[in-house]
Design a protein around this motif. Sequence first.
Motif, PDB file in Angstrom:
ATOM      1  N   ILE A 138       0.842  -1.200   0.000  1.00 45.52           N
ATOM      2  CA  ILE A 138       0.000   0.000   0.000  1.00 45.52           C
ATOM      3  C   ILE A 138       0.880   1.254   0.000  1.00 45.52           C
ATOM      4  O   ILE A 138       0.615   2.223  -0.724  1.00 45.52           O
ATOM      5  N   LEU A 139       1.936   1.244   0.796  1.00 42.92           N
ATOM      6  CA  LEU A 139       2.849   2.389   0.857  1.00 42.92           C
ATOM      7  C   LEU A 139       3.573   2.589  -0.473  1.00 42.92           C
ATOM      8  O   LEU A 139       3.655   3.713  -0.987  1.00 42.92           O
ATOM      9  N   ARG A 140       4.094   1.512  -1.041  1.00 46.49           N
ATOM     10  CA  ARG A 140       4.871   1.630  -2.281  1.00 46.49           C
ATOM     11  C   ARG A 140       4.023   2.084  -3.462  1.00 46.49           C
ATOM     12  O   ARG A 140       4.510   2.739  -4.380  1.00 46.49           O
ATOM     13  N   ARG A 141       2.755   1.721  -3.444  1.00 47.93           N
ATOM     14  CA  ARG A 141       1.887   2.025  -4.583  1.00 47.93           C
ATOM     15  C   ARG A 141       1.435   3.485  -4.571  1.00 47.93           C
ATOM     16  O   ARG A 141       1.025   4.013  -5.619  1.00 47.93           O
ATOM     17  N   ALA A 142       1.512   4.154  -3.430  1.00 49.43           N
ATOM     18  CA  ALA A 142       1.051   5.536  -3.332  1.00 49.43           C
ATOM     19  C   ALA A 142       1.839   6.426  -4.285  1.00 49.43           C
ATOM     20  O   ALA A 142       3.068   6.353  -4.346  1.00 49.43           O
ATOM     21  N   PHE A 143       1.127   7.304  -5.011  1.00 50.60           N
ATOM     22  CA  PHE A 143       1.784   8.225  -5.927  1.00 50.60           C
ATOM     23  C   PHE A 143       2.600   9.256  -5.148  1.00 50.60           C
ATOM     24  O   PHE A 143       3.684   9.649  -5.561  1.00 50.60           O
ATOM     25  N   ARG A 144       2.063   9.705  -4.026  1.00 48.67           N
ATOM     26  CA  ARG A 144       2.777  10.569  -3.099  1.00 48.67           C
ATOM     27  C   ARG A 144       2.463  10.106  -1.676  1.00 48.67           C
ATOM     28  O   ARG A 144       1.358   9.639  -1.396  1.00 48.67           O
ATOM     29  N   VAL A 145       3.442  10.240  -0.791  1.00 49.76           N
ATOM     30  CA  VAL A 145       3.255   9.917   0.619  1.00 49.76           C
ATOM     31  C   VAL A 145       3.432  11.189   1.420  1.00 49.76           C
ATOM     32  O   VAL A 145       4.493  11.817   1.387  1.00 49.76           O
ATOM     33  N   GLY A 146       2.358  11.593   2.108  1.00 50.86           N
ATOM     34  CA  GLY A 146       2.402  12.781   2.932  1.00 50.86           C
ATOM     35  C   GLY A 146       2.967  12.454   4.301  1.00 50.86           C
ATOM     36  O   GLY A 146       2.619  11.445   4.905  1.00 50.86           O
ATOM     37  N   ALA A 147       3.850  13.326   4.782  1.00 43.77           N
ATOM     38  CA  ALA A 147       4.464  13.156   6.100  1.00 43.77           C
ATOM     39  C   ALA A 147       4.262  14.427   6.900  1.00 43.77           C
ATOM     40  O   ALA A 147       4.419  15.527   6.373  1.00 43.77           O
ATOM     41  N   VAL A 148       3.909  14.281   8.166  1.00 41.47           N
ATOM     42  CA  VAL A 148       3.790  15.472   9.000  1.00 41.47           C
ATOM     43  C   VAL A 148       5.136  16.172   9.121  1.00 41.47           C
ATOM     44  O   VAL A 148       5.212  17.388   9.304  1.00 41.47           O
ATOM     45  N   SER A 149       6.219  15.398   8.995  1.00 40.59           N
ATOM     46  CA  SER A 149       7.566  15.947   8.867  1.00 40.59           C
ATOM     47  C   SER A 149       8.454  14.847   8.299  1.00 40.59           C
ATOM     48  O   SER A 149       8.190  13.659   8.508  1.00 40.59           O
ATOM     49  N   ARG A 150       9.486  15.238   7.591  1.00 39.84           N
ATOM     50  CA  ARG A 150      10.420  14.231   7.069  1.00 39.84           C
ATOM     51  C   ARG A 150      11.128  13.516   8.215  1.00 39.84           C
ATOM     52  O   ARG A 150      11.417  12.322   8.126  1.00 39.84           O
ATOM     53  N   ARG A 166       9.152  10.466  -3.398  1.00 41.59           N
ATOM     54  CA  ARG A 166       7.681  10.470  -3.356  1.00 41.59           C
ATOM     55  C   ARG A 166       7.125  11.117  -2.088  1.00 41.59           C
ATOM     56  O   ARG A 166       5.919  11.313  -1.969  1.00 41.59           O
ATOM     57  N   VAL A 167       7.994  11.419  -1.134  1.00 45.39           N
ATOM     58  CA  VAL A 167       7.549  11.968   0.148  1.00 45.39           C
ATOM     59  C   VAL A 167       7.405  13.489   0.033  1.00 45.39           C
ATOM     60  O   VAL A 167       8.270  14.178  -0.497  1.00 45.39           O
ATOM     61  N   VAL A 168       6.297  13.994   0.553  1.00 47.98           N
ATOM     62  CA  VAL A 168       6.063  15.430   0.602  1.00 47.98           C
ATOM     63  C   VAL A 168       5.568  15.787   1.995  1.00 47.98           C
ATOM     64  O   VAL A 168       4.775  15.058   2.586  1.00 47.98           O
ATOM     65  N   GLU A 169       6.070  16.868   2.536  1.00 51.92           N
ATOM     66  CA  GLU A 169       5.646  17.298   3.867  1.00 51.92           C
ATOM     67  C   GLU A 169       4.278  17.968   3.813  1.00 51.92           C
ATOM     68  O   GLU A 169       4.088  18.951   3.091  1.00 51.92           O
ATOM     69  N   ILE A 170       3.340  17.413   4.558  1.00 51.10           N
ATOM     70  CA  ILE A 170       2.019  18.025   4.743  1.00 51.10           C
ATOM     71  C   ILE A 170       1.773  18.049   6.252  1.00 51.10           C
ATOM     72  O   ILE A 170       1.215  17.106   6.808  1.00 51.10           O
ATOM     73  N   PRO A 171       2.206  19.089   6.934  1.00 51.72           N
ATOM     74  CA  PRO A 171       2.048  19.112   8.394  1.00 51.72           C
ATOM     75  C   PRO A 171       0.589  19.157   8.804  1.00 51.72           C
ATOM     76  O   PRO A 171      -0.290  19.516   8.018  1.00 51.72           O
ATOM     77  N   ASN A 172       0.345  18.786  10.041  1.00 46.67           N
ATOM     78  CA  ASN A 172      -0.946  19.098  10.638  1.00 46.67           C
ATOM     79  C   ASN A 172      -1.005  20.605  10.871  1.00 46.67           C
ATOM     80  O   ASN A 172       0.029  21.275  10.935  1.00 46.67           O
ATOM     81  N   GLY A 173      -2.202  21.129  10.999  1.00 39.82           N
ATOM     82  CA  GLY A 173      -2.349  22.568  11.144  1.00 39.82           C
ATOM     83  C   GLY A 173      -2.977  22.954  12.462  1.00 39.82           C
ATOM     84  O   GLY A 173      -3.300  22.112  13.307  1.00 39.82           O
ATOM     85  N   VAL A 174      -3.156  24.259  12.627  1.00 42.60           N
ATOM     86  CA  VAL A 174      -3.751  24.790  13.851  1.00 42.60           C
ATOM     87  C   VAL A 174      -4.609  25.995  13.491  1.00 42.60           C
ATOM     88  O   VAL A 174      -4.295  26.734  12.552  1.00 42.60           O
ATOM     89  N   ASP A 175      -5.688  26.163  14.215  1.00 41.72           N
ATOM     90  CA  ASP A 175      -6.567  27.316  14.026  1.00 41.72           C
ATOM     91  C   ASP A 175      -5.970  28.486  14.805  1.00 41.72           C
ATOM     92  O   ASP A 175      -6.117  28.586  16.024  1.00 41.72           O
ATOM     93  N   THR A 176      -5.271  29.361  14.093  1.00 39.44           N
ATOM     94  CA  THR A 176      -4.563  30.454  14.759  1.00 39.44           C
ATOM     95  C   THR A 176      -5.499  31.579  15.202  1.00 39.44           C
ATOM     96  O   THR A 176      -5.050  32.507  15.887  1.00 39.44           O
ATOM     97  N   GLU A 177      -6.763  31.511  14.813  1.00 46.48           N
ATOM     98  CA  GLU A 177      -7.736  32.467  15.333  1.00 46.48           C
ATOM     99  C   GLU A 177      -8.282  31.992  16.680  1.00 46.48           C
ATOM    100  O   GLU A 177      -8.429  32.767  17.614  1.00 46.48           O
ATOM    101  N   ARG A 178      -8.579  30.711  16.756  1.00 49.40           N
ATOM    102  CA  ARG A 178      -9.083  30.162  18.019  1.00 49.40           C
ATOM    103  C   ARG A 178      -7.970  30.119  19.064  1.00 49.40           C
ATOM    104  O   ARG A 178      -8.177  30.456  20.236  1.00 49.40           O
TER     105      ARG A 178
END
Length: 377
Positions: A138-150, A166-178
Motif C-alpha cells: 500500500i505504501l509503495r503504490r502511493a503516488f505521493r506519501v504525505g508526512a507530518v515531517s520528514r 515520493r515523500v512530501v511534507e504536509i504538516p498538521n495545522g492549527v486554528d490560529t484564530e481560536r
Amino acid sequence: MRVAEIVSIYPPLHGGMGYVCHHNARLLAQRGHDVTVFTLDHGVPQGWVDSPGFGVVRLRATLLHGDGGVVPSLYRRISGFDAIHLHYPFYGGGEYVWLASVLRGQRYLLTYHMDVHGNTPFKRAAIGFYEPLLGRRILRRAFRVGAVSRAHIESSRAAGVVPPERVVEIPNGVDTERFQPRTKDHDLMERYGLAGKTVALFVGNLQPFKRLDLLIEAIAAIDNPNLVLMVVGGGYGEDRYKAQVRDLGIGHRVVFAGPKNPEEDLPAHYALGDFLVLPSTHSESFGLVVLEAMASGKPVVVSSLPGPAALVDDGRDGLISRLGDVEDMRTKIASLARDIPMREKMGKRAREKTVEKYRWERIGEILEGVLRDILTG
C-alpha cells in the motif's frame, strides 16, 4: 476536482486522524473542490452531526477490529474520483484503495500518520504478518506519501519502504484564530488556585506513552514552590498519576483539571499556562498540542522525538529535552520557570512561526498542490 478523503474513524475528536481528515476536507471544499469523506459507520459519538460543505459516507464493515474494519464496498464507491487521499493506517480500507490503483489506475496520496504498535502478543504478531504482506505494498503504490515531517517518516517503519522522492511534507495545522495569545481568565485562575503561580501545562489524553509520570517526577525535583503543574486531560491512568502525586507529597503543586472541549474550553486553559511540556517517549508523530500552545504564544518543552522536535527551534521558540531523561527535562522546565523575559521572547516567536507555517489555510494550499500533482504528474 473530485476528491475522496478516506479515514477509518471520522468524527474529528481532538488530535486524531479524524480531526486532520476533517480539516483537510473542509479546506479543499472551501477551495471549490467536490469532497467526500469515506469512513466506517461505527464509533460516532451520540449527537454527532456531520459538518456542512462536504459529504460524509459511512460504510458498513463486514468485520470490525479496534478502529479498523473491512469495507469491500469502498472499492466500488471510490470509482470515478479524480484524486484519493488515504489517511493511513486504515486496516481493512487501505487495501481497497491499493486495489483500485492496481486495477483501475486510480492514483492516491497516502498520509502516513503513525506506526502501529500492538499492545498484546497477538496484535504484535498480526501486525508483523500484515505489514510485509500488504502494508508495504500500500505504501509503495502511493503516488505521493504525505508526512507530518520528514524527520518523523524517516524514523518510522515507512523508512526504506517509500522512495524519498515520493515523500512530501504536509504538516498538521492549527486554528490560529481560536488559539492565540490572550489574557488569563481571572475566574479560572481562582477556581484552580493559580493566582501568582508559574504554570507548566500538560495537555492530552493520559495515555502511557505520554509519560506524564516523568513530568511529575521532574516537577517534584524542582525546588520552586511557586511552580505548579496543570494537567488538562483525563482517562487511562489518571488515578495512578494522582497516587504518584500524593506519594511524592506535591499535591499542592499539581492541578488535575480534567478533559476540556477543544473548541470552547481549551484556548482559555492554554492561556492559564506559562509554557507547555510534552514528555512523550514514543508514538507521538506530531504533537498537535505543541502547535496549539505555540499559537497561543507559549514556549514549549518537548522530548527529542522526531515529530514534536521538528516543530521546535531549540532555544528560540522552545526547548528540546533528551528522550526519557527526567533530569534534563527538570533543568529545562526550571530555566523557563525562572526566566520571564526568555519565556516572553520564545512565546512571541512561537506565535509568529505558527501563523507563518502552520495555519490550516496554509496546509490547504499545500494539500491542494499535491493533489493537483497527482492529476498531472
